[in-house]
Design an enzyme around this catalytic site. Structure first.
Site, PDB file in Angstrom:
ATOM      1  NE  ARG A 275     -14.423 -30.655 -20.386  1.00 17.66           N
ATOM      2  CZ  ARG A 275     -14.216 -30.060 -19.211  1.00 17.66           C
ATOM      3  NH1 ARG A 275     -13.744 -30.746 -18.207  1.00 17.66           N
ATOM      4  NH2 ARG A 275     -14.472 -28.789 -19.046  1.00 17.66           N
TER       5      ARG A 275
ATOM      6  CG  HIS B 157     -12.716 -33.904 -11.233  1.00 15.36           C
ATOM      7  ND1 HIS B 157     -11.553 -34.526 -11.624  1.00 15.36           N
ATOM      8  CD2 HIS B 157     -13.237 -33.363 -12.359  1.00 15.36           C
ATOM      9  CE1 HIS B 157     -11.385 -34.353 -12.925  1.00 15.36           C
ATOM     10  NE2 HIS B 157     -12.405 -33.649 -13.406  1.00 15.36           N
TER      11      HIS B 157
ATOM     12  CG  ASP C 110     -15.814 -32.812 -15.752  1.00 13.40           C
ATOM     13  OD1 ASP C 110     -14.700 -32.593 -15.245  1.00 13.40           O
ATOM     14  OD2 ASP C 110     -15.995 -33.644 -16.671  1.00 13.40           O
TER      15      ASP C 110
ATOM     16  CG  HIS D 111     -13.588 -37.744 -14.844  1.00 13.67           C
ATOM     17  ND1 HIS D 111     -14.845 -37.224 -14.679  1.00 13.67           N
ATOM     18  CD2 HIS D 111     -12.823 -36.720 -15.304  1.00 13.67           C
ATOM     19  CE1 HIS D 111     -14.841 -35.941 -15.024  1.00 13.67           C
ATOM     20  NE2 HIS D 111     -13.625 -35.610 -15.407  1.00 13.67           N
TER      21      HIS D 111
HETATM   22 FE   LIG Z   1     -12.837 -33.578 -15.510  1.00 16.61          FE
END
Ligand SMILES: [Fe+2]
Length: 279
Positions: A265, A94, A96, A250
């Protein structure tokens, strides 16, 4: 500053720079990111403040739509923990948050708690994948438009929160109607073209039949999963990865259970994806 490429497609280790406070070296770090699409800084152990400060060098840190729903007015670092009671929501290819009109442009992720084995992250270069196509297929895919929907994300919310997630599901569905993005995206800074891929968020290709749409998305999905276009990182605690969300997809390998895995993140706000036929 030393930049050591990891594969022929993407990824490089960056050493010899204090990424906590890069000062004038920031331009070189940014250039390495644009060239290699994902850059790794082993064992830097950023604090939360350093993580946020570094993010600000790249742009405006994002307020994730879920955090916004929960009342956040300032960007927050997201800690993502995968353990047996909470499945890994990122164990599929995917990009993000492509279910919003202006998805993030860059992500900065640091490893907090890492299992002894497994829990790697893989990145695919949409640029390398596009450039490996024959001109006939490049022309065929360029200019196609794909609908991205929050529904794939909401499935994960439901899995994680069950009925407790009802309010969040309703709010996200209301706040984020389906959005159209190009299948081949022109990078706003480098001008290079990349396949834009996000398996669970892409629902259909605009203006073609259901069968044709499925065939196109199946092809792009299988193409981007080709290992020729990948780099894989085995985390140690404190490692930092910074990647370009405008040209990569990723996947977090969900192979570390029952051991937990915890990462932190930060996303940086991006612009509306576009395809420029003249570049
Ligand atoms: Fe992700």
């Amino acid at each position: 500053m030393q930049v050591t490429p990891l594969t022929n497609a993407l990824g490089a280790v960056v050493e010899g720079v204090d990424v906590r406070d890069p000062g004038d070296d920031f331009a070189a770090v940014h250039a390495a990111l644009l060239e290699h699409e994902v850059i790794f800084f082993p064992g830097v152990h950023l604090t939360e403040d350093e993580h946020m400060a570094l993010g600000r060098r790249f742009g405006t840190p994002s307020i994730f739509p879920v955090s916004r729903h929960l009342g956040a007015t300032e960007p927050v670092l997201t800690t993502i923990v995968d353990h047996p009671g909470q499945a890994n929501a990122a164990d599929h290819w995917h990009t993000d948050v492509t279910w919003i009109a202006e998805p993030p442009k860059i992500a900065l992720l640091t490893a907090v708690d890492i299992p002894e084995r497994g829990g790697d992250t893989l990145w695919a270069s949409g640029t390398a994948a596009y450039e490996a196509l024959t001109p006939k297929f490049q022309d065929w895919l360029a200019g196609m438009t794909v609908v991205h929907s929050v529904e794939g994300f909401l499935m994960g919310v439901r899995k994680k929160l069950g009925d407790d997630g009802d309010d969040l599901v309703d709010a996200l569905r209301r706040g984020y109607p389906p959005v159209e993005h190009p299948l081949v995206r022109t990078h706003p800074e480098t001008g290079r073209r990349a396949l834009m891929y996000s398996s669970e968020f892409m629902t259909r290709v605009v203006g073609v039949s259901d069968d044709e749409s499925r065939a196109v998305l199946d092809f792009v999905g299988s193409w981007i999963k080709d290992v020729r276009f990948h780099v894989r990182w085995h985390w140690s605690p404190g490692d930092l990865a910074i990647w370009d969300e405008r040209s990569t997809a990723h996947r977090a390998a969900g192979d570390h259970f029952p051991h937990a895995r915890s990462i932190r993140r930060l996303e940086i706000d991006g612009d509306r994806p576009f395809f420029d036929p003249t570049r």
